[in-house]
Design a protein around this motif. Structure first.
Motif, PDB file in Angstrom:
ATOM      1  N   UNK A  65     -19.795 -16.063  32.858  1.00  0.00           N
ATOM      2  CA  UNK A  65     -21.065 -15.371  33.066  1.00  0.00           C
ATOM      3  C   UNK A  65     -22.271 -16.272  32.784  1.00  0.00           C
ATOM      4  N   UNK A  66     -22.152 -17.160  31.809  1.00  0.00           N
ATOM      5  CA  UNK A  66     -23.270 -18.022  31.415  1.00  0.00           C
ATOM      6  C   UNK A  66     -23.013 -19.501  31.716  1.00  0.00           C
ATOM      7  N   UNK A  67     -22.037 -19.794  32.561  1.00  0.00           N
ATOM      8  CA  UNK A  67     -21.749 -21.183  32.905  1.00  0.00           C
ATOM      9  C   UNK A  67     -20.949 -21.918  31.857  1.00  0.00           C
ATOM     10  N   UNK A  68     -20.317 -21.192  30.936  1.00  0.00           N
ATOM     11  CA  UNK A  68     -19.576 -21.828  29.842  1.00  0.00           C
ATOM     12  C   UNK A  68     -18.317 -22.552  30.300  1.00  0.00           C
ATOM     13  N   UNK A  69     -17.916 -22.369  31.563  1.00  0.00           N
ATOM     14  CA  UNK A  69     -16.770 -23.123  32.093  1.00  0.00           C
ATOM     15  C   UNK A  69     -17.223 -24.422  32.767  1.00  0.00           C
ATOM     16  N   UNK A  99     -19.881 -23.912  25.384  1.00  0.00           N
ATOM     17  CA  UNK A  99     -18.818 -24.903  25.219  1.00  0.00           C
ATOM     18  C   UNK A  99     -19.414 -26.239  24.797  1.00  0.00           C
ATOM     19  N   UNK A 100     -18.719 -26.940  23.927  1.00  0.00           N
ATOM     20  CA  UNK A 100     -19.055 -28.314  23.543  1.00  0.00           C
ATOM     21  C   UNK A 100     -17.886 -29.207  23.921  1.00  0.00           C
ATOM     22  N   UNK A 101     -18.198 -30.351  24.482  1.00  0.00           N
ATOM     23  CA  UNK A 101     -17.170 -31.327  24.840  1.00  0.00           C
ATOM     24  C   UNK A 101     -17.561 -32.676  24.268  1.00  0.00           C
ATOM     25  N   UNK A 102     -16.601 -33.371  23.693  1.00  0.00           N
ATOM     26  CA  UNK A 102     -16.821 -34.740  23.227  1.00  0.00           C
ATOM     27  C   UNK A 102     -16.228 -35.662  24.279  1.00  0.00           C
ATOM     28  N   UNK A 108     -21.657 -36.038  22.975  1.00  0.00           N
ATOM     29  CA  UNK A 108     -21.358 -34.610  22.981  1.00  0.00           C
ATOM     30  C   UNK A 108     -22.110 -33.976  24.138  1.00  0.00           C
ATOM     31  N   UNK A 109     -21.426 -33.127  24.883  1.00  0.00           N
ATOM     32  CA  UNK A 109     -21.999 -32.414  26.022  1.00  0.00           C
ATOM     33  C   UNK A 109     -21.864 -30.921  25.786  1.00  0.00           C
ATOM     34  N   UNK A 110     -22.819 -30.129  26.281  1.00  0.00           N
ATOM     35  CA  UNK A 110     -22.767 -28.683  26.097  1.00  0.00           C
ATOM     36  C   UNK A 110     -23.091 -27.973  27.404  1.00  0.00           C
ATOM     37  N   UNK A 111     -22.595 -26.744  27.506  1.00  0.00           N
ATOM     38  CA  UNK A 111     -22.934 -25.878  28.632  1.00  0.00           C
ATOM     39  C   UNK A 111     -22.740 -24.435  28.188  1.00  0.00           C
ATOM     40  N   UNK A 112     -23.348 -23.506  28.930  1.00  0.00           N
ATOM     41  CA  UNK A 112     -23.201 -22.090  28.630  1.00  0.00           C
ATOM     42  C   UNK A 112     -24.516 -21.456  28.227  1.00  0.00           C
ATOM     43  N   UNK A 113     -24.413 -20.392  27.458  1.00  0.00           N
ATOM     44  CA  UNK A 113     -25.575 -19.621  27.043  1.00  0.00           C
ATOM     45  C   UNK A 113     -26.388 -20.378  26.003  1.00  0.00           C
ATOM     46  N   UNK A 114     -27.739 -20.223  26.093  1.00  0.00           N
ATOM     47  CA  UNK A 114     -28.602 -21.002  25.196  1.00  0.00           C
ATOM     48  C   UNK A 114     -29.611 -20.146  24.444  1.00  0.00           C
ATOM     49  N   UNK A 115     -29.357 -18.854  24.293  1.00  0.00           N
ATOM     50  CA  UNK A 115     -30.345 -17.946  23.704  1.00  0.00           C
ATOM     51  C   UNK A 115     -30.568 -18.126  22.205  1.00  0.00           C
ATOM     52  N   UNK A 116     -29.727 -18.879  21.510  1.00  0.00           N
ATOM     53  CA  UNK A 116     -29.904 -19.110  20.074  1.00  0.00           C
ATOM     54  C   UNK A 116     -29.946 -20.599  19.729  1.00  0.00           C
ATOM     55  N   UNK A 128     -29.268 -20.115  30.607  1.00  0.00           N
ATOM     56  CA  UNK A 128     -28.011 -20.798  30.375  1.00  0.00           C
ATOM     57  C   UNK A 128     -28.006 -22.070  31.191  1.00  0.00           C
ATOM     58  N   UNK A 129     -27.012 -22.901  30.947  1.00  0.00           N
ATOM     59  CA  UNK A 129     -26.814 -24.120  31.722  1.00  0.00           C
ATOM     60  C   UNK A 129     -25.338 -24.230  32.072  1.00  0.00           C
ATOM     61  N   UNK A 130     -25.049 -24.227  33.361  1.00  0.00           N
ATOM     62  CA  UNK A 130     -23.666 -24.436  33.784  1.00  0.00           C
ATOM     63  C   UNK A 130     -23.389 -25.928  33.966  1.00  0.00           C
ATOM     64  N   UNK A 131     -24.437 -26.716  33.916  1.00  0.00           N
ATOM     65  CA  UNK A 131     -24.309 -28.173  34.012  1.00  0.00           C
ATOM     66  C   UNK A 131     -24.126 -28.742  32.617  1.00  0.00           C
ATOM     67  N   UNK A 132     -23.141 -29.623  32.456  1.00  0.00           N
ATOM     68  CA  UNK A 132     -22.942 -30.256  31.150  1.00  0.00           C
ATOM     69  C   UNK A 132     -24.144 -31.135  30.834  1.00  0.00           C
TER      70      UNK A 132
END
Length: 189
Positions: A65-69, A99-102, A108-116, A128-132
């Motif tokens: 839903x928030x690009x976390x994949x 999601x966080x990826x090393x 470190x890369x992140x994607x998904x919801x960013x409301x907090x 949100x960001x679906x782009x890493x």
């Protein structure tokens, strides 16, 4: 190794494949048979899962839903089968909707919801960001481990001390920080 999953299967989060999409919980460990190679790392988030295989390829399944994949929610709302994303990774940590990826490059890369602020993007948004996106970890820090909570992220690093600090003996270094109240020291560090 091999990957097994069980529990709530809604939104495809277990990655058991489209033939096994279900709303009833999976009560026993089920082997994930669709992965092309043995796995090295696994992680489970709020409604998504990730697996890093030998060769550093990362696969995601579940709610997007928030690009976390790491894919656009417009093209992939959810995936009940594990799908690969581009890049080479050695660790993954999943939060509620992020999601966080090393990367093998040490970033470190992140994607998904960013409301907090959980993406580490330097700002809080309702989007949100679906782009890493690369998280700004200070230079000279090697990421040793990562973890994610529902709406937050944390990394453990090891850094190199500047030469002028490394020449100060440990007791002197302790005296330099012991007179600072612990709350101020934590904020500064």
């Amino acid at each position: 190794g091999e990957v097994f999953a069980w529990g709530c299967a809604e939104h495809g989060r277990l990655g058991l494949g489209s033939g096994l999409a279900r709303t009833a919980p999976v009560l026993e460990a089920c082997r994930l048979r669709e992965l092309p190679r043995p796995a090295e790392v696994v992680s489970a988030g709020g409604q998504h899962s990730a697996v890093i295989l030998e060769g550093h390829e990362c696969f995601f399944a579940g709610n997007n839903q928030f690009g976390q994949l790491g894919k656009s929610p417009q093209s992939t709302k959810q995936s009940s089968s594990f799908q690969a994303i581009a890049g080479s990774y050695r660790a993954v940590a999943l939060g509620g909707d992020h999601s966080l990826l090393l990367g093998c490059d040490g970033h470190v890369y992140s994607c998904g919801r960013s409301h907090r602020g959980q993406l580490g993007a330097g700002k809080v948004t309702d989007g949100f960001s679906s782009e890493l996106r690369r998280v700004a970890i200070p230079r000279g820090q090697e990421v040793l481990a990562m973890a994610s909570g529902h709406d937050h992220s944390i990394v453990l690093t090891r850094g190199r001390q500047p030469k002028e600090q490394s020449q100060v003996s440990p007791p002197v270094q302790q005296l330099m920080t012991s007179d600072v109240p612990s709350a101020a020291r934590t904020a500064r560090e």
